[in-house]
Design a protein around this motif. Sequence first.
Motif, PDB file in Angstrom:
ATOM      1  N   CYS A  94       0.847  -1.190   0.000  1.00  6.32           N
ATOM      2  CA  CYS A  94       0.000   0.000   0.000  1.00  6.32           C
ATOM      3  C   CYS A  94       0.882   1.239   0.000  1.00  6.32           C
ATOM      4  O   CYS A  94       1.973   1.225   0.582  1.00  6.32           O
ATOM      5  N   ARG A  95       0.410   2.313  -0.602  1.00  2.03           N
ATOM      6  CA  ARG A  95       1.206   3.528  -0.732  1.00  2.03           C
ATOM      7  C   ARG A  95       1.394   4.229   0.614  1.00  2.03           C
ATOM      8  O   ARG A  95       0.407   4.572   1.280  1.00  2.03           O
ATOM      9  N   PRO A  96       2.645   4.466   1.025  1.00  2.00           N
ATOM     10  CA  PRO A  96       2.884   5.293   2.210  1.00  2.00           C
ATOM     11  C   PRO A  96       2.516   6.749   1.912  1.00  2.00           C
ATOM     12  O   PRO A  96       2.713   7.224   0.780  1.00  2.00           O
ATOM     13  N   PRO A  97       1.970   7.472   2.879  1.00  2.00           N
ATOM     14  CA  PRO A  97       1.581   8.871   2.646  1.00  2.00           C
ATOM     15  C   PRO A  97       2.755   9.710   2.142  1.00  2.00           C
ATOM     16  O   PRO A  97       3.877   9.606   2.640  1.00  2.00           O
ATOM     17  N   ASN A  98       2.479  10.497   1.110  1.00  2.00           N
ATOM     18  CA  ASN A  98       3.488  11.397   0.533  1.00  2.00           C
ATOM     19  C   ASN A  98       4.745  10.659   0.084  1.00  2.00           C
ATOM     20  O   ASN A  98       5.829  11.242   0.039  1.00  2.00           O
ATOM     21  N   ASN A  99       4.578   9.386  -0.235  1.00  2.00           N
ATOM     22  CA  ASN A  99       5.698   8.565  -0.722  1.00  2.00           C
ATOM     23  C   ASN A  99       6.850   8.464   0.269  1.00  2.00           C
ATOM     24  O   ASN A  99       8.005   8.268  -0.123  1.00  2.00           O
ATOM     25  N   ARG A 100       6.550   8.581   1.553  1.00  2.00           N
ATOM     26  CA  ARG A 100       7.599   8.432   2.562  1.00  2.00           C
ATOM     27  C   ARG A 100       8.069   6.982   2.610  1.00  2.00           C
ATOM     28  O   ARG A 100       7.432   6.071   2.055  1.00  2.00           O
ATOM     29  N   ALA A 101       9.207   6.747   3.295  1.00  2.00           N
ATOM     30  CA  ALA A 101       9.705   5.387   3.450  1.00  2.00           C
ATOM     31  C   ALA A 101       8.773   4.587   4.359  1.00  2.00           C
ATOM     32  O   ALA A 101       8.193   5.139   5.304  1.00  2.00           O
ATOM     33  N   PRO A 102       8.602   3.301   4.103  1.00  2.00           N
ATOM     34  CA  PRO A 102       7.772   2.481   4.991  1.00  2.00           C
ATOM     35  C   PRO A 102       8.341   2.460   6.400  1.00  2.00           C
ATOM     36  O   PRO A 102       9.562   2.410   6.592  1.00  2.00           O
ATOM     37  N   GLU A 103       7.466   2.495   7.385  1.00  2.00           N
ATOM     38  CA  GLU A 103       7.889   2.461   8.781  1.00  2.00           C
ATOM     39  C   GLU A 103       8.019   1.019   9.260  1.00  2.00           C
ATOM     40  O   GLU A 103       7.444   0.103   8.652  1.00  2.00           O
ATOM     41  N   PRO A 104       8.801   0.787  10.330  1.00  2.00           N
ATOM     42  CA  PRO A 104       9.083  -0.590  10.764  1.00  2.00           C
ATOM     43  C   PRO A 104       7.851  -1.460  10.980  1.00  2.00           C
ATOM     44  O   PRO A 104       7.836  -2.633  10.586  1.00  2.00           O
ATOM     45  N   ASP A 105       6.792  -0.907  11.581  1.00  2.00           N
ATOM     46  CA  ASP A 105       5.604  -1.728  11.824  1.00  2.00           C
ATOM     47  C   ASP A 105       4.913  -2.102  10.520  1.00  2.00           C
ATOM     48  O   ASP A 105       4.324  -3.195  10.404  1.00  2.00           O
ATOM     49  N   GLU A 106       5.003  -1.236   9.514  1.00  2.00           N
ATOM     50  CA  GLU A 106       4.408  -1.516   8.207  1.00  2.00           C
ATOM     51  C   GLU A 106       5.184  -2.612   7.487  1.00  2.00           C
ATOM     52  O   GLU A 106       4.598  -3.507   6.870  1.00  2.00           O
ATOM     53  N   VAL A 107       6.513  -2.542   7.586  1.00  2.00           N
ATOM     54  CA  VAL A 107       7.362  -3.583   6.989  1.00  2.00           C
ATOM     55  C   VAL A 107       7.122  -4.924   7.677  1.00  2.00           C
ATOM     56  O   VAL A 107       7.023  -5.963   7.030  1.00  2.00           O
ATOM     57  N   THR A 108       6.989  -4.898   9.002  1.00  2.00           N
ATOM     58  CA  THR A 108       6.741  -6.129   9.757  1.00  2.00           C
ATOM     59  C   THR A 108       5.441  -6.795   9.327  1.00  2.00           C
ATOM     60  O   THR A 108       5.364  -8.017   9.188  1.00  2.00           O
ATOM     61  N   ALA A 109       4.415  -5.985   9.093  1.00  2.00           N
ATOM     62  CA  ALA A 109       3.111  -6.530   8.703  1.00  2.00           C
ATOM     63  C   ALA A 109       3.116  -7.075   7.280  1.00  2.00           C
ATOM     64  O   ALA A 109       2.441  -8.070   6.990  1.00  2.00           O
ATOM     65  N   CYS A 110       3.890  -6.453   6.393  1.00  2.00           N
ATOM     66  CA  CYS A 110       3.800  -6.774   4.966  1.00  2.00           C
ATOM     67  C   CYS A 110       4.898  -7.701   4.462  1.00  2.00           C
ATOM     68  O   CYS A 110       4.687  -8.443   3.500  1.00  2.00           O
TER      69      CYS A 110
END
Length: 250
Positions: free
Chosen positions: A148-164
């Motif tokens: 899924c697209r991170p807001p404003n094309n920011r880098a994915p955050e650790p919890d998002e990487v962990t989930a995906c």
Amino acid sequence: MSRNGEGGSVRETVEALKNYFGYLHRSGVLFPRPDSASAATSSVPESVTLPHSSTPEMQEEGARETLDEVRSDLGECTRCKLHKGRKKIVFGVGNPRSKIVFVGEGPGADEDEQGFPFVGRAGQLLTRMLKALGVRREDVYICNVVKCRPPNNRAPEPDEVTACSPFLLRQIHSIRPAVVCALGSAAMQTLLKSTGSITKLRGQVFEWEGTKLIPTFHPAYLLRNPRSEWEARADLKKALDLAGVTPLGR
């Protein structure tokens, strides 16, 4: 943080673990049951047989999870906060039996709109670079760390990487490529679990999950730094050669 927020985080973590262990089970991972004597003292198995511990023959003959199965398991994912702002899940695209898999960071605006990875300016540059090396985009497989697209094309955050990331690993294990090419720092650091700099590690060959991994610059970086494109082209050629991808017409 509120108790409700903590509960949501725990549920997301549990859901990610359930998905990952479900994948391990379908891949043939064996979790021996403790006998009656040890069951009273420990619920942790003494040994775990991982897929890459098996013989090459077993790996070839073993059941292979399909990309469709991985996508179905992902569903209309709400496992992390990125789902709140997305338009479409961007799973992956290309040849499900490709010898090489390209892994980027996350979808941008164009990808979020269309539901396919690397279709914006950065993706068009990647397509041109592959074409210059005699490779069609549809003959490789392309995906991202997060779907899924991170807001404003920011880098994915650790919890998002962990989930995906469990779904990314399942995609790669389904394809079983000879080479994984990590496009940019986020992909490299997620797969290698490294905090190293892409400028120092790009072009190097790493052993990873029973295959080879080569990091290089993300095409979005090349749009901002066109002088680095020749280095990225050399990395792509190395990755394609190592994977045994034959250019068209040869």
